[in-house]
Every structure is written in structure tokens, then in C-alpha cells.
Design an enzyme around this catalytic site. Structure first.
Site, PDB file in Angstrom:
ATOM      1  N   GLU A 283      -8.776   0.109  19.227  1.00 51.02           N
ATOM      2  CA  GLU A 283      -7.845   0.393  20.314  1.00 51.02           C
ATOM      3  C   GLU A 283      -6.470  -0.185  20.011  1.00 51.02           C
ATOM      4  OE1 GLU A 283      -9.710   0.913  24.279  1.00 51.02           O
ATOM      5  OE2 GLU A 283      -8.450  -0.795  24.802  1.00 51.02           O
ATOM      6  N   GLU A 286      -4.890   2.067  17.632  1.00 53.36           N
ATOM      7  CA  GLU A 286      -4.471   3.282  18.349  1.00 53.36           C
ATOM      8  C   GLU A 286      -3.176   3.019  19.124  1.00 53.36           C
ATOM      9  OE1 GLU A 286      -7.293   4.852  21.170  1.00 53.36           O
ATOM     10  OE2 GLU A 286      -5.971   6.511  21.728  1.00 53.36           O
ATOM     11  N   CYS A 310     -12.912   1.416  28.319  1.00 55.50           N
ATOM     12  CA  CYS A 310     -14.189   0.682  28.180  1.00 55.50           C
ATOM     13  C   CYS A 310     -15.084   0.860  29.391  1.00 55.50           C
ATOM     14  CB  CYS A 310     -13.941  -0.801  28.052  1.00 55.50           C
ATOM     15  SG  CYS A 310     -12.735  -1.198  26.829  1.00 55.50           S
ATOM     16  N   SER A 330      -7.119   6.091  26.078  1.00 51.56           N
ATOM     17  CA  SER A 330      -7.505   5.780  24.701  1.00 51.56           C
ATOM     18  C   SER A 330      -8.721   6.616  24.324  1.00 51.56           C
ATOM     19  CB  SER A 330      -7.846   4.294  24.595  1.00 51.56           C
ATOM     20  OG  SER A 330      -8.597   4.054  23.417  1.00 51.56           O
ATOM     21  N   LYS A 369     -22.674   2.794  33.096  1.00 51.76           N
ATOM     22  CA  LYS A 369     -23.079   2.852  31.686  1.00 51.76           C
ATOM     23  C   LYS A 369     -24.293   3.768  31.511  1.00 51.76           C
ATOM     24  CE  LYS A 369     -20.110   0.029  29.756  1.00 51.76           C
ATOM     25  NZ  LYS A 369     -19.160   0.561  28.761  1.00 51.76           N
ATOM     26  N   GLU A 372     -22.759   7.065  31.361  1.00 54.25           N
ATOM     27  CA  GLU A 372     -22.026   7.195  30.100  1.00 54.25           C
ATOM     28  C   GLU A 372     -22.984   7.503  28.940  1.00 54.25           C
ATOM     29  OE1 GLU A 372     -20.485   3.574  28.321  1.00 54.25           O
ATOM     30  OE2 GLU A 372     -18.603   4.575  27.865  1.00 54.25           O
ATOM     31  N   GLU A 377     -21.229  13.929  24.991  1.00 51.26           N
ATOM     32  CA  GLU A 377     -20.368  13.540  23.868  1.00 51.26           C
ATOM     33  C   GLU A 377     -20.967  12.385  23.070  1.00 51.26           C
ATOM     34  OE1 GLU A 377     -19.400  13.325  27.073  1.00 51.26           O
ATOM     35  OE2 GLU A 377     -17.777  14.741  27.413  1.00 51.26           O
ATOM     36  N   CYS A 526     -16.087  -6.409  34.668  1.00 51.65           N
ATOM     37  CA  CYS A 526     -17.541  -6.208  34.501  1.00 51.65           C
ATOM     38  C   CYS A 526     -18.372  -7.306  35.158  1.00 51.65           C
ATOM     39  CB  CYS A 526     -17.884  -6.151  33.027  1.00 51.65           C
ATOM     40  SG  CYS A 526     -16.935  -4.909  32.144  1.00 51.65           S
TER      41      CYS A 526
END
Lengths: 596, 393
Positions: A283, A286, A310, A330, A369, A372, A377, A526
Site C-alpha cells: 500500500e 501504491e 483493509c 487502494s 471478513k 470478504e 474475487e 478492529c
């Protein structure tokens, strides 16, 4: 100057600030008034009526949570009228509630159950309404299940979804006996704007909203001799897990957690903190890439500000609410998914295990999560990169099921290859942590010097304020980064989606000129995630924050780019950060979603 | 027509051809004078709760804010009430005048009429009246505008704080009180909210003075009141009568000769059985001898052919459906009451279960968040206690 109000509670006089509620005033005297719809994170609803108290001279009772004291008020919290009324209210709630507690996921951690036990509601005086109606059970979402038969309609979830998260996926529909908590057109949580953040789950007093649990699937995988089960643990789990196993809030249990995971039978016990460090390199690179493209090449195909990616709740929120701004996010996968993609490629090869037989489990403070991991993907390894996601709570359940005395466990260390981390990876668990970790690395890459904050502690991005800002001026940049000389890199951090929305609206309206934005879906980041132990309150979040930064300070390495295993990974497998292999395995793209 | 035992009053519907002059004359007096006049009149809220109107205006006038509102509650949802729509049809200018005067007194430039969803057919003419009235305000140099806000048919939105929520575009759910509307009303600003009839009465008081108003009625219940009379009566309709009458006189005037009970105040009111006709008066709580029942004006007569069990279950079905559902005692309590009386009727619960339900209504009265849940006890207790056998057999 605040004026004081004189009152008595159960005969004891006290003076409190004007505007204090009866509930808070009683707390000052050590008198507990029971509550259900009240939660410290949320606005006052005063709808469960469990906290009713008597005020001498008034025939109606008052909800202690919602009533400010007045001069001369004489409060009785335990009079006969209060006791009888409160008992009636609990009985009414139970009559409408599917009180098959033994079959409930929240059995043993339920506020209604506690209250019922406290008031010794042993027989059902009123007619059982719960079992004569049809209730919706929505178990389609990979993250969150909603069981209306266990709902007590306190609206804590509605207020959470609306106030803390500004999502509004949950709302009250209908009235009277048909009033219930529902979604847009009564659709499944899977089909609406729900971000799967799970804040509703940790704010639900009963078992009406729970995580989709994968405990049995994980036990099956562990028991299967054909399978090689790898587990990764997110940074925030180690400062929350103890709470679910009778330790105090904010206790750091990293070593015991690793020991417990080994005893549960996982073949490799590895660390998401490792891939958090890796995320920083990807990141951070990036970000430098985008800065150069925008500042030097005037190319804004990948525009600034760049936002972090994230937090999968945040990602989904972004896809729903700002579909036209997706290029700001990102392309880095989250540490969980970077880990999964590498586990079934790099790691499998290193330890010589057939990736087809590898099961990748992650322990996360998060319910999003789960969503996710299920995204289409997330299969760049050729397999489902992360097979099962367990919350901190589910891990605690497994530890209890296995009969492990958690408190007595020795401290053990993670396995090697993808188990090593730095303090920078640890602080991913707190709001501002990704920003801080990124700045520690990026500043050093650009200038060759450490970021100019004492002990590397970038305090402006720490703390529980909703939106935080920090500017870091680049001076004496290395030749390669001369284009950044004198540039003040403007950073912003938000946690909780309501704050995220405020921040992103200002970006969208062109009112903010940030370069880099960190956003975490959950309050506190988190460590306050929807998969953390229940209860989670402002005080508990604060203790977990302290624990995270203690853990950071305790690490010998505190900068992601110094993680030797990450360095090894690039040397042996990935090549350059943001390079070809990274793009194949560690980066992703996003989808436009609807707003309902 | 009725037997005319009770004196018919003709104040509210009496046409006032020169209402502009009444407004002009009223505005020539100071705010203090007007509030004192209103307090002296003894006018209490005609929606049913009976809060002193003058005091309400005074408290809101004293509340500090640059933004205040006057709201006319025309949600008229209480079963058996149909007088407000008649006021808005026949003498809307009286209501508008009351609102404008109130606006001047408390410092509000904006007023709203919250119109019951089912009264949408009144909207066109009402808006035309408002337009005319705005012209009068302009002529008299009074900065005041009125707008109609359409309700959507929820009974609970007649509760003042739920009404504010509804106007703010939210779900119609009552708020916690305190704070009261005089401090925290529509949009969180100090607000006077009055029933249609209350505002119409203020016109009379400003026109003729407090003394004329006080000539009518009895101690603690001054003035006249509109009654919506329905049920087993040969002469249903809207009547303006003096407060303080006994139910006996009322029944003799309007009954069909076989009146068994009168429901005073609609579903949220009280059921008066024949044996209590003489001792019960219609008015506000005070130091009267005997029982005094407040009412928004709904008077329903029932003769001996009617089942009181059916009556009660009808009311309870209504409440079970119309509760907003947010607070436990009201949402679950109403369901338990209806299921409870059904179970007793079917013999699934003993008659003594009625006593458990009566105790439950005491809890609802003490703990429900708003007047809806609190007042379910009124009809339940008065019907079950007076017609217990009908509940069982």
C-alpha cells in the site's frame, strides 16, 4: 459553571450536575438500575421500560435512562411499585421472546437471560406469544444471521446501524403487534446495503443478531487427516480474546492464544500481522506510485486521496455509497486475503503441502471478513484463498469446547515463514494504526530517515476521536523521490462508518485535499470490531487500545519494511512490492453496488 | 333531535362575519393581557388531556428561542370523535385566528395544521381559507404563515411528540418526556400544540372575554365543549354542551331508553355503567363530588343488546394494531390483554386470570412511554370491573 441539582435516591441525598439522568445519578451511589435498550454507544431510546423508577409524588414511573433529574426529586429504585412493574415488563418481554435458551447461540451471554435470572422469573404468567407466530429467520448472509423470534425490539441494532454506521440497513417496520426490525422491502441482509460489519451483533442484547458461525466446519477440517489446516490471527484478536475467557478487558494474550490454537489442532499457527506488514509495503508503494502519477505525471486515473482497503465493512460501504469513487480505493487486498492468497501458493510450496488439501482458517475481530472471504474475487491462489473465518468469539467457544484452561496456558510463539511480525503490523488493530504503520515505512523509504516522531509513536493519528488528521512534511527526500521534496503529505483517519461518511462526503464535495485516508468500519478500529467479545463499550475499547500500543512497544521490530520474513518473501517469491506477482495475488478490484 | 334536557350552546359554530376585526382587536392587546385572559378563562385542552391552555402558551412564550412553532392538532383519530373536521369545515378562520394570536404571543411565525390522513378531502378548501387568512395577516402587519401537513392515518401520530416526529419525516413514535413541547417540540424548538377545538375556543375568549366563557360549565371545568355523539342514540351528531353535566342527564337527553353504558372519551376513555350514571360527571379532574371524566368529546352509547366483551375486544384489537410498538408495556401488554380475555372467554384461563390482567393494566398505566399505552387501562378496567360476567360467560 455547571449548576448542581439536589436529589435523593432511596433516601440518600446527593447533588449532581444539571442534565444528569437518574440512571447515571444512581450509578454514582453504586445503585444499579437494570437496562436493556440502553447502550453507552447509542442515543437514548427509553423504549424497553425495564429501567423504570418511582419519583415520590408522581403516579407514573420514569425511565431512568431517559429522565434528567430535577431539583428536589426523590427517586425510589426498588419500591414495591417499581419491582412489580419491572417484573411485569420482563415477563412481557419473555412472553414475546423465543426463550428456548438452551438452543440459543447467546445462551450464557444474554442480557435478557441475566435479567430474567436476577428477577427469578421462573414461571410464565402470561400467554406465550412467541410460539404462536411466524417469525423470519434470515440466515442467507455469510456473515450475520437475524432471528426475529429472539428479538426484543429494543432497537439497539437500528440505532447502531443508523447512528454509528450511517448505513440504515436495519430499520423498524410496521406498528403494534406487527412491529419488527427489518430491512429494505424485508429482503435478506445479504441483499441490502448491510456492510456485514457486525456492529449490530455486538450491540444486540440477545441472540436475535449473531454471526454466521463456522465452528463445526473448522472442527471437521481439523479432524480430517487429509487436510492441512493453517490458521492466521488478526492483530485485534489478541487484545480481546481474553475477555471471552474470563480474563479482564485489555489483557494481552498473544502467547496463550498461539498455545491454544496449537492445542486445538491447527497444523500451522501463523499471523495476520505478518501480512499486515506486507500490506504496508504494497500500500505504501501504491501511495508513492499514485503521488508520482498525480503530482508529476498529472495522471489521475488512480486518483488521490487514496483510501485504505483493509476493512471489508468499509470496502462494501464504499461500493454501496460511493460507487463513482471506487478508483480512490487502494487496490490492496486486506491482510487476511493477502495471507490467504500466499498461504495456498508461497507457503504451501515452502512446506511442501498440496494447496488443494490446505484449509486456510482466519481468526478475526470481524464479521465482514466472512463476507470478504466469500467474495468471488478472492480466489487468486486457484482455490478459495481463505476457507473459513471465525470471530474472536467463535475461537473462544472452540477453546472452551476443547476443555483448554486458557488462563493456565504457557506463552508460545507463532510458527515461522508467515508468522513473524513487527509492531507496525500489530497496530493495524487500532484506528489510525494502518496510517501510522504506513507513515513509519513510507517516510523512511522517501527520506532514508525514521519518521520524525518520538519512539516512532505518531500520536496525532491515535486515539478514539472520530476523525483525525495529520500532516507530514517531506524534507531532504532521497534523489529518487525528489518530486516529494517539501510536500506536506496530508492524512486523515476515520473509524465508524458515520465518521467515514462525513470524511468522504467532504472529499466528494472537493472540500478536502488529503493524500491518504485510513478508514475502519468499526468504532475504535478492529479492536472494536463486530466479531469481538460482547459486551464492547467505550471503556472496553479504550483498554484494548492501550493493549495494542503496549504490544507495539514490546516488539523488537516496529517498522514493516524491517520484517525479515516479508523481506524474504519478496526475495524468494514476489520480487518487487507492487510488482507483477503482487498484482496477481495481492491486489484486487471493486464492484459498484446499489444503495438499498 | 334530542330531548333538550341539556342546554344547547352555540359558540363554536356561530359565524363571525368580521373575523378580521376580532384579530385586529385582539392584536391591539399586549401579550401579557392575552395570556392572563386565557388563564382567567380556565380553558383546558379539548383534545382530552385537559392541560390548561393559558399555561401552555405562557411556558412556551417564556422558553428562549428565536424559532418557535404553533401546531394545530387535527389528527382527530380517537374512535368516535368527529367534531374537529366540522370545525375546520365551518369555522376554520377561528382556528387560524387562534393560531396567529398564539404565534404573536409566543414568538412564532410559522404554524402547521396536522391534518388527519382521512380528512384529505378538506385540504383544498382549507388551503383556500389559509390563503385568505394570510392576506388578513399581511394587512394587519402580522408575520405569520400556516401550512397544512398531511398525516397518513396512524392513530399514534395524534400523540403530540409522535406528531412532531412524523412531521420531521421520521417514524411516528412518541418521545421521552421530559422535555415537553414548550421547550423541545417540532424540530426541537419550543412549540405550542393545541387541538382544533381548543384553538377555536381561544377565538371566543378573545372575542367575548374570559368571563363569558366562564359563565358556562362548572368549577375546574369551565366553558362548553363539542361532543361527538354516536352509538345507540336516536340523535347522533355533534353537539356543543356545557361541561360538568352528569352522565344521567346526558343519557336522558340522548339515550334510546335502554342505555346500558356510555363510553366517554373513545377507546382510550372510560366506560360508565348504568349504575354509575348519576354519580359521574363529564369534565376535568377536580374537587367535584363523584367521578369526573375528561373526554376529547367522544360519547358512545350502548344499549342492552350490545356485548361488552365484544366492545372491549374491539378496543383492544384497535390498540394492538395502533400501538407504535416501541415500548414493551404497550406493544406486548395490549397483545396479552386481548389474548387474555379471549382465553378466559374460551375457558382456557380461569376467571381469576382477569385479575392478573387488571394488574397488568396498572403496570401499563405506570410505565408505558406515552398516553396511548397508559390509557388502555381506562377502558379495560372500567369494562372488566363493571361487566365481569360478560367477560367470562
Amino acid at each position: 459553571m455547571t449548576s448542581k441539582v439536589n436529589i435523593t435516591i432511596n433516601g440518600t441525598p446527593l447533588a449532581v450536575d444539571k442534565g444528569t439522568t437518574i440512571l447515571d445519578a444512581a450509578k454514582l451511589l453504586g445503585i444499579k438500575i437494570p437496562v436493556l435498550c440502553y447502550h453507552k454507544d447509542l442515543c437514548i431510546a427509553g423504549n424497553c421500560r425495564v429501567c423504570v423508577v418511582e419519583v415520590v409524588g408522581v403516579s407514573k414511573l420514569f425511565a431512568a435512562c431517559a429522565t434528567p433529574v430535577w431539583e428536589g426529586m426523590e427517586v425510589l429504585t426498588n419500591s414495591l411499585l417499581v419491582r412489580n412493574s419491572r417484573k411485569h415488563i420482563i415477563e412481557l418481554l419473555l412472553s414475546e421472546h423465543n426463550a428456548d435458551c438452551t438452543k440459543c447461540y447467546r445462551n450464557g451471554n444474554c442480557e435478557l437471560q441475566d435479567l430474567s435470572a436476577e428477577y427469578k422469573i421462573t414461571n410464565q404468567h402470561f400467554i406465550d406469544l412467541a410460539h404462536t407466530r411466524e417469525y423470519t429467520i434470515d440466515d442467507f448472509s455469510p456473515a450475520i444471521h437475524k432471528d426475529d423470534s429472539r428479538c426484543i425490539r429494543c432497537q439497539r441494532c437500528v440505532r447502531t446501524c443508523d447512528e454509528l454506521q450511517s448505513v440504515g440497513a436495519l430499520a423498524v417496520i410496521n406498528k403494534g403487534d406487527k412491529m419488527k426490525i427489518s430491512t429494505f422491502f424485508d429482503k435478506s441482509l445479504n441483499e441490502v446495503v448491510c456492510t456485514s460489519c457486525g456492529q449490530c451483533v455486538i450491540h444486540c442484547p440477545t441472540g436475535a443478531l449473531i454471526e454466521h458461525n463456522y465452528i463445526e466446519e473448522v472442527w471437521d477440517a481439523i479432524a480430517d487427516p487429509e487436510k492441512y489446516v493453517v490458521v492466521q490471527t488478526a492483530p485485534a484478536v489478541r487484545v480481546g480474546l481474553g475477555e471471552a475467557l474470563n480474563l479482564s478487558a485489555g489483557e494481552r494474550v498473544t502467547g496463550k492464544m498461539v498455545a491454544a490454537l496449537r492445542r486445538l489442532g491447527f497444523n500451522s499457527v501463523l499471523d495476520t500481522d505478518f501480512s499486515a506488514d506486507l500490506t504496508i509495503l504494497e500500500e505504501g508503494t501504491e501511495l508513492l506510485h499514485r503521488l508520482k502519477a498525480n503530482l508529476v505525471d498529472k495522471d489521475n486515473k488512480e486518483p488521490l486521496p487514496m483510501t485504505t482497503s483493509c476493512s471489508p465493512g468499509w470496502v462494501k460501504f464504499f461500493e454501496h455509497i460511493y460507487p463513482e469513487m471506487l478508483s480512490h480505493m487502494s487496490t490492496c487486498k486486506s491482510p487476511q486475503q493477502m495471507f490467504g492468497a500466499l498461504a495456498k501458493t508461497y507457503y504451501a510450496k515452502k512446506i511442501d503441502v498440496d494447496p488443494a488439501k490446505m484449509v486456510c482458517v482466519s481468526i478475526m475481530p470481524c464479521t465482514a471478513k466472512k463476507f470478504e472471504a466469500d467474495r468471488p474475487e478472492m480466489r487468486d491462489s486457484g482455490y478459495k484463498d481463505v476457507d473459513y473465518v471465525l470471530t474472536t468469539r467463535e475461537l473462544a467457544i472452540m477453546i472452551k469446547q476443547a476443555g483448554i484452561e486458557f488462563a493456565d496456558l504457557p506463552n508460545e510463539g507463532f510458527d515461522t515463514i508467515m508468522g513473524k511480525s513487527t509492531g507496525a503490523g500489530v497496530i493495524f488493530g487500532a484506528t489510525g494504526g494502518v496510517m501510522e504503520a504506513a507513515l513509519r515505512t513510507v517516510y523512511e523509504i522517501v527520506t532514508g530517515r525514521e519518521v520524525p516522531f518520538k519512539d516512532l509513536n505518531i500520536t496525532p493519528v491515535r486515539g478514539l476521536e472520530g476523525v483525525k488528521e495529520a500532516n507530514v512534511k517531506i524534507e531532504k527526500a532521497l534523489p529518487e523521490y525528489k518530486f516529494l521534496e517539501g510536500v506536506e503529505v496530508k492524512c486523515a483517519v476515520a473509524h465508524g462508518l458515520a465518521n467515514a461518511r462525513t470524511l468522504m462526503d467532504s472529499v466528494k464535495q472537493g472540500k478536502a485535499d488529503y493524500h491518504f485516508i485510513e478508514i475502519m468500519a468499526c468504532p475504535g478500529g478492529c479492536l472494536g470490531g463486530g466479531g469481538q467479545p460482547i459486551p464492547t463499550t467505550p471503556e472496553i475499547r479504550q483498554k484494548r487500545v492501550e493493549a495494542i500500543y503496549e504490544e507495539d512497544m514490546s516488539m523488537s521490530l516496529r517498522k514493516s519494511h524491517e520484517n525479515p520474513e516479508v523481506i524474504g518473501l519478496y526475495k524468494e517469491f514476489l520480487g518487487q512490492p507492487y510488482g507483477h506477482m503482487s498484482h496477481k495475488l495481492l491486489h484486487t478490484d471493486y464492484v459498484e453496488r446499489q444503495r438499498y | 333531535m334530542g330531548k333538550n334536557i341539556l342546554k344547547r350552546i352555540d359558540l363554536i359554530f356561530k359565524e363571525e362575519p368580521d373575523s378580521k376585526n376580532v384579530l385586529k382587536k385582539t392584536l391591539s392587546k399586549s401579550n401579557d393581557e392575552l395570556i392572563n385572559e386565557l388563564i382567567a378563562s380556565g380553558l383546558k385542552g379539548r383534545g382530552g388531556a385537559g392541560f390548561p391552555t393559558g399555561l401552555k402558551w405562557k411556558l412556551t412564550a417564556e422558553s428562549k428561542s428565536t424559532e418557535k412553532y404553533v401546531i394545530c392538532n387535527a389528527d382527530e383519530g380517537e374512535p368516535g370523535t368527529f367534531k374537529d373536521r366540522e370545525i375546520l369545515t365551518q369555522v376554520p378562520y377561528k382556528v387560524l385566528t387562534g393560531m396567529a394570536v398564539c404565534g404573536r404571543i409566543i414568538g412564532a411565525r410559522k404554524g402547521f395544521i396536522y391534518l388527519r390522513g382521512e380528512y384529505k378531502y378538506l385540504l383544498k378548501e382549507l388551503n383556500a381559507e389559509i390563503k385568505k387568512f394570510h392576506a388578513i395577516c399581511d394587512e394587519l402587519g402580522l408575520k405569520f404563515r400556516v401550512e397544512v401537513f398531511m398525516g397518513f392515518g396512524a392513530y399514534i401520530c395524534g400523540e403530540e411528540s409522535a406528531l412532531f416526529e412524523s412531521m420531521e419525516g421520521k417514524r411516528g413514535e412518541p418521545r421521552n418526556k421530559p422535555p415537553y413541547p414548550s421547550d423541545f417540540g417540532y424540530l426541537g424548538k419550543p412549540t405550542v400544540i393545541n387541538n382544533v377545538e381548543t384553538l377555536a375556543h381561544t377565538f371566543t375568549i378573545f372575542q367575548h372575554g374570559a368571563d363569558k366563557f366562564r359563565e358556562l360549565g362548572v368549577k375546574d371545568s369551565h366553558g362548553s365543549k363539542l361532543f361527538s355523539i354516536s352509538g345507540d342514540t336516536p340523535t347522533p351528531g355533534i353537539y356543543e354542551l356545557e361541561l360538568g353535566m352528569t352522565v344521567e342527564d346526558f343519557v336522558n337527553d340522548f339515550g334510546d331508553g335502554d342505555t346500558k353504558a356510555v363510553q366517554v372519551g373513545g377507546a382510550s376513555g372510560f366506560c360508565v355503567p348504568r349504575k354509575k350514571f348519576r354519580e359521574t360527571r363529564i369534565g376535568y379532574q377536580g374537587k367535584l363530588t363523584g367521578i369526573s371524566l375528561p373526554t376529547g368529546g367522544s360519547m358512545m352509547l350502548f344499549n342492552s343488546s350490545r356485548s361488552m366483551y365484544n366492545l372491549l375486544s374491539n378496543y383492544l384489537e384497535f390498540f394492538t394494531e395502533e400501538s407504535c410498538g416501541q415500548c414493551t408495556p404497550c406493544r406486548v401488554g395490549t397483545q396479552q390483554l386481548i389474548e387474555g380475555i379471549r382465553a378466559v372467554k374460551r375457558g382456557e384461563k380461569p376467571a381469576s386470570y382477569l385479575d392478573k390482567l387488571l394488574a397488568l393494566t396498572e403496570t401499563m398505566k405506570a410505565t408505558a412511554k406515552c398516553g396511548l399505552g397508559q390509557s388502555v387501562a381506562n377502558s379495560f378496567q372500567s369494562i372488566v370491573e363493571n361487566f365481569r360476567e360478560e367477560m367470562i360467560y
